[in-house]
Design a protein around this motif. Structure first.
Motif, PDB file in Angstrom:
ATOM      1  N   ALA A   1       0.769  -1.049   0.102  1.00 38.83           N
ATOM      2  CA  ALA A   1       0.057   0.035  -0.046  1.00 38.83           C
ATOM      3  C   ALA A   1       0.832   1.000  -0.012  1.00 38.83           C
ATOM      4  O   ALA A   1       0.811   2.277   0.542  1.00 38.83           O
ATOM      5  N   VAL A   2       1.812   1.167  -0.886  1.00 35.24           N
ATOM      6  CA  VAL A   2       2.883   2.472  -0.887  1.00 35.24           C
ATOM      7  C   VAL A   2       2.249   3.254  -1.787  1.00 35.24           C
ATOM      8  O   VAL A   2       1.380   2.969  -2.727  1.00 35.24           O
ATOM      9  N   GLY A   3       2.770   4.492  -1.916  1.00 31.27           N
ATOM     10  CA  GLY A   3       2.279   5.745  -2.735  1.00 31.27           C
ATOM     11  C   GLY A   3       2.714   5.221  -4.209  1.00 31.27           C
ATOM     12  O   GLY A   3       3.815   4.709  -4.610  1.00 31.27           O
ATOM     13  N   THR A   4       1.677   5.707  -5.226  1.00 30.92           N
ATOM     14  CA  THR A   4       2.072   5.696  -6.662  1.00 30.92           C
ATOM     15  C   THR A   4       1.645   6.958  -7.178  1.00 30.92           C
ATOM     16  O   THR A   4       0.791   7.102  -7.833  1.00 30.92           O
ATOM     17  N   PRO A   5       2.640   7.911  -6.949  1.00 34.64           N
ATOM     18  CA  PRO A   5       2.417   9.235  -7.406  1.00 34.64           C
ATOM     19  C   PRO A   5       2.478   9.501  -8.726  1.00 34.64           C
ATOM     20  O   PRO A   5       2.994   8.351  -9.477  1.00 34.64           O
ATOM     21  N   GLN A   6       2.073  10.495  -9.310  1.00 35.86           N
ATOM     22  CA  GLN A   6       2.179  10.975 -10.632  1.00 35.86           C
ATOM     23  C   GLN A   6       3.539  11.194 -10.960  1.00 35.86           C
ATOM     24  O   GLN A   6       4.304  12.056 -10.527  1.00 35.86           O
ATOM     25  N   SER A   7       4.145  10.591 -12.122  1.00 38.77           N
ATOM     26  CA  SER A   7       5.470  10.931 -12.803  1.00 38.77           C
ATOM     27  C   SER A   7       5.314  12.104 -13.388  1.00 38.77           C
ATOM     28  O   SER A   7       4.154  12.623 -14.071  1.00 38.77           O
ATOM     29  N   PRO A   8       6.574  12.742 -13.858  1.00 34.52           N
ATOM     30  CA  PRO A   8       6.347  14.282 -14.481  1.00 34.52           C
ATOM     31  C   PRO A   8       5.560  14.133 -16.026  1.00 34.52           C
ATOM     32  O   PRO A   8       4.993  14.962 -16.504  1.00 34.52           O
ATOM     33  N   THR A   9       5.575  12.695 -16.609  1.00 36.77           N
ATOM     34  CA  THR A   9       4.875  12.625 -17.760  1.00 36.77           C
ATOM     35  C   THR A   9       3.209  12.131 -17.440  1.00 36.77           C
ATOM     36  O   THR A   9       2.815  11.832 -18.805  1.00 36.77           O
ATOM     37  N   GLY A  10       2.985  12.005 -16.391  1.00 33.79           N
ATOM     38  CA  GLY A  10       1.736  11.672 -16.207  1.00 33.79           C
ATOM     39  C   GLY A  10       1.277  10.306 -15.788  1.00 33.79           C
ATOM     40  O   GLY A  10       0.385   9.681 -15.394  1.00 33.79           O
ATOM     41  N   GLU A  11       2.309   9.217 -16.080  1.00 35.91           N
ATOM     42  CA  GLU A  11       2.100   7.955 -15.832  1.00 35.91           C
ATOM     43  C   GLU A  11       2.156   7.790 -14.247  1.00 35.91           C
ATOM     44  O   GLU A  11       2.728   8.689 -13.492  1.00 35.91           O
ATOM     45  N   ALA A  12       1.629   6.606 -13.859  1.00 37.93           N
ATOM     46  CA  ALA A  12       1.832   6.330 -12.402  1.00 37.93           C
ATOM     47  C   ALA A  12       3.408   5.969 -12.032  1.00 37.93           C
ATOM     48  O   ALA A  12       3.943   5.294 -12.856  1.00 37.93           O
ATOM     49  N   ASP A  13       4.052   6.440 -11.111  1.00 36.02           N
ATOM     50  CA  ASP A  13       5.339   6.054 -10.675  1.00 36.02           C
ATOM     51  C   ASP A  13       5.142   4.974 -10.141  1.00 36.02           C
ATOM     52  O   ASP A  13       4.950   5.101  -8.751  1.00 36.02           O
ATOM     53  N   LEU A  14       5.823   4.008 -10.459  1.00 35.78           N
ATOM     54  CA  LEU A  14       5.581   2.717  -9.868  1.00 35.78           C
ATOM     55  C   LEU A  14       6.981   2.286  -8.766  1.00 35.78           C
ATOM     56  O   LEU A  14       7.117   1.024  -8.547  1.00 35.78           O
ATOM     57  N   SER A  15       7.633   3.279  -8.908  1.00 37.82           N
ATOM     58  CA  SER A  15       9.241   3.017  -8.186  1.00 37.82           C
ATOM     59  C   SER A  15       8.862   2.593  -6.711  1.00 37.82           C
ATOM     60  O   SER A  15       9.911   1.612  -6.181  1.00 37.82           O
ATOM     61  N   TYR A  16       8.262   3.016  -6.069  1.00 41.22           N
ATOM     62  CA  TYR A  16       7.921   2.471  -4.723  1.00 41.22           C
ATOM     63  C   TYR A  16       7.270   1.151  -4.424  1.00 41.22           C
ATOM     64  O   TYR A  16       7.841   0.189  -3.615  1.00 41.22           O
ATOM     65  N   VAL A  17       6.739   0.699  -5.396  1.00 40.85           N
ATOM     66  CA  VAL A  17       6.120  -0.422  -5.345  1.00 40.85           C
ATOM     67  C   VAL A  17       7.041  -1.530  -5.720  1.00 40.85           C
ATOM     68  O   VAL A  17       7.177  -2.544  -4.998  1.00 40.85           O
ATOM     69  N   GLU A  18       8.091  -0.928  -6.645  1.00 43.46           N
ATOM     70  CA  GLU A  18       8.984  -1.978  -7.032  1.00 43.46           C
ATOM     71  C   GLU A  18       9.988  -2.156  -5.943  1.00 43.46           C
ATOM     72  O   GLU A  18      10.446  -3.247  -5.689  1.00 43.46           O
ATOM     73  N   ALA A  19      10.493  -1.192  -5.320  1.00 41.48           N
ATOM     74  CA  ALA A  19      11.586  -0.952  -4.315  1.00 41.48           C
ATOM     75  C   ALA A  19      10.781  -2.089  -3.016  1.00 41.48           C
ATOM     76  O   ALA A  19      11.432  -2.909  -2.800  1.00 41.48           O
ATOM     77  N   SER A  20       9.606  -2.035  -2.855  1.00 41.01           N
ATOM     78  CA  SER A  20       9.062  -2.864  -1.922  1.00 41.01           C
ATOM     79  C   SER A  20       9.171  -4.490  -2.310  1.00 41.01           C
ATOM     80  O   SER A  20       9.564  -5.278  -1.487  1.00 41.01           O
ATOM     81  N   VAL A  21       8.804  -4.707  -3.221  1.00 41.22           N
ATOM     82  CA  VAL A  21       8.822  -5.755  -3.959  1.00 41.22           C
ATOM     83  C   VAL A  21      10.104  -6.421  -4.052  1.00 41.22           C
ATOM     84  O   VAL A  21      10.355  -7.612  -3.547  1.00 41.22           O
ATOM     85  N   ARG A  22      10.898  -5.651  -4.434  1.00 39.87           N
ATOM     86  CA  ARG A  22      12.447  -6.233  -4.445  1.00 39.87           C
ATOM     87  C   ARG A  22      12.822  -6.660  -3.006  1.00 39.87           C
ATOM     88  O   ARG A  22      13.575  -7.525  -2.896  1.00 39.87           O
TER      89      ARG A  22
END
Ligand code: UGA
Length: 477
Positions: A92-113
């Protein structure tokens, strides 16, 4: 004595992220009988939660935190220990908006790793954050790349439909629970997680949280594929945003032809296929979800080969509402430089202290740029607003509605707090410099405002002018 229904046995759950979704999911999963560890890498926040602080303004949250904290619900910054103990891991980590409008999934990926290493026996990994379709596949791939064995996990999607302000009620008394899982083993475990809501036993417990509707028959539980569940979340938010933009577009036509959007919305919403909810015309939607999710949805659609043009119009109409509102202020006051403006409402909607993507913040910034002096009031959101726009020579945060209105050339209503609709209009009229109210939420009847002597501008409705005796005040200036 603890009379809460217990699932048999309760599920050990780790929730990664103590933001809005993570915290509400944690307390509610504890409330329905599970053992929950809510993990966050912000150690200061974890310490605050451990000591009983309530980080967000949300009805019933303090009560449920007090009930379960230190018992079925613990807070920790040790992600690996929490994952090791858990049978089900909610991301349930944040999925903020990236500068180009897509969802920024880097927090999800970091948790998964991070969790990959601890998947040494079978666990269900649940996407709870709002993520685009196909994310479950990426999570699965990332877990495998980082050493997890396929037989030790399934990745499923269990989107959250809670609204800020009524989040606990939405979790415990939902329209539906959606679980998107491609494997029966994961489905069985998720049924255990939600069993007290599915069979209605939670609602029969003596000290259950009372809710907005009768759920004794249990909630609607929908099982789908993971991809469908991911799409259900984005499509639901996009559809609700579309409904708001649609009624706002119609409200513009109402203004042009001189009729009242409230009448039109009642007529439209009475068709049971359409329904009356989310047909309130106004200054446009804000918050941390609709603006971001509409954009993320058309971006993911684009990436799989579909131009979801309709959603771009939804966004454009929404942005235009703010401009329409601002134009009404210009129409009412002619020039703005040096004018004193009262602002009622800072939160993006009532019932919350959240000011993310709040129309109020954009309005205040533009008023200050134009040289206005602003006095702003909100029953809950002043502290959060202060962090975004600190007080300065042109902006004061005040203690109540009347202080905001004192000596104002115009009063703007930006958030739909019900208490604003109950203001003493005569008193308001007396303390304002000009009797001008611009209402972005249509809180008052045209008749009441005219009778109280206001020049009342609202959204999608005719301008309401005061009786001739009340006009004197503005004419004398
Ligand atoms: C929204 C959805 O309603 C939830 O179902 C979803 O779970 C959540 O996003 C999320 O994805 O996390 P929320 O953003 O808390 O919830 O607030 P809403 O009550 O949906 O309101 C959103 C915005 O629309 C607010 O600015 C509100 O003032 C505006 N609105 C709402 C209107 O302008 N008119 C309406 O008729 C209804």
């Amino acid at each position: 004595m603890d009379l809460k229904p217990q699932t048999n046995p309760p599920v050990n759950i780790a929730v990664i992220g103590s933001g809005y979704v993570g915290l509400i999911a944690s307390v509610c999963l504890a409330e329905i009988g599970h053992s929950v560890t809510c993990v966050d890498n912000d150690t200061a926040k974890v310490v605050a939660l451990q000591s009983g602080e309530v980080p967000i303004y949300e009805e019933r949250l303090p009560e449920l935190l007090a009930r379960h904290r230190g018992q079925r619900l613990t807070f920790s910054s040790d992600l690996l220990a929490a994952v090791r103990r858990a049978e089900v891991i909610f991301i349930a980590v944040g999925t903020p908006q990236s500068p180009t409008g897509e969802a920024d999934l880097s927090y999800v990926e970091a948790s998964v790793r991070e969790i990959a290493a601890e998947l040494n026996e079978y666990k269900v990994v649940v996407e709870k954050s709002t993520v685009p379709v196909l994310t479950s596949r990426w999570i699965c791939r990332t877990l495998l790349f980082n050493g997890a064995k396929q037989e030790n996990f399934d990745v499923i999607s269990n989107p959250e439909f809670l609204r800020e302000g009524t989040a606990i009620d939405d979790f415990l008394y939902p329209d539906r629970i959606v679980v998107g899982a491609d494997a029966e083993r994961a489905r069985r475990i998720m049924r255990r997680v939600y069993q007290p809501l599915i069979d209605g036993s939670y609602f029969g417990a003596p000290d259950h949280v009372p809710g907005s509707r009768d759920m004794s028959g249990g909630v609607r539980y929908i099982e789908t594929s993971a991809k469908s569940a991911e799409l259900i979340k984005h499509a639901s938010n996009a559809f609700l945003a579309l409904k708001i933009s649609f009624i706002n577009a119609v409200s513009n036509i109402c203004e042009l032809v001189g009729t009242d959007i409230e009448e039109v919305a009642t007529g439209i919403g009475s068709d049971s296929r359409i329904g009356p909810k989310f047909l309130n015309a106004g200054i446009g939607y804000g918050g941390s979800c609709f603006p971001k999710d509409v954009r993320a949805f058309y971006k993911i659609a684009e990436s799989v080969g579909y131009d979801f043009d309709l959603l771009k119009s939804v966004e454009r109409i929404n942005q235009n509402q703010l401009l329409c509102f601002k134009k009404k202020l210009n129409a009412a006051l002619w020039t703005l430089k040096g004018k004193q403006i009262g602002v009622l409402g800072l939160a993006f909607k009532e019932g919350t202290d959240d000011v993310r993507e709040s129309p109020a913040i954009s309005i205040i910034k533009s008023l200050i740029e134009e040289g206005c002096c602003v006095s702003a009031y909100d029953p809950a959101a002043i502290e959060k607003a202060r962090k975004i726009i600190p007080e300065n020579g042109n902006l004061r945060y005040v203690d109540n509605e009347f202080e905001a209105a004192r000596d104002a050339h115009a009063l703007l209503i930006v958030t739909e707090w019900p208490q604003f609709a109950r203001l003493d209009l005569n008193r308001l009229h007396q303390i304002m410099r000009y009797p001008v109210v611009i209402d972005g939420r249509n809180l008052f009847s045209l008749h009441d405002m005219a009778a109280a002597g206001f020049h009342y501008y609202s959204m999608g409705r005719p301008l309401s002018e005061p009786e001739s005796s009340s006009r004197r005040k503005i004419d004398q200036e």
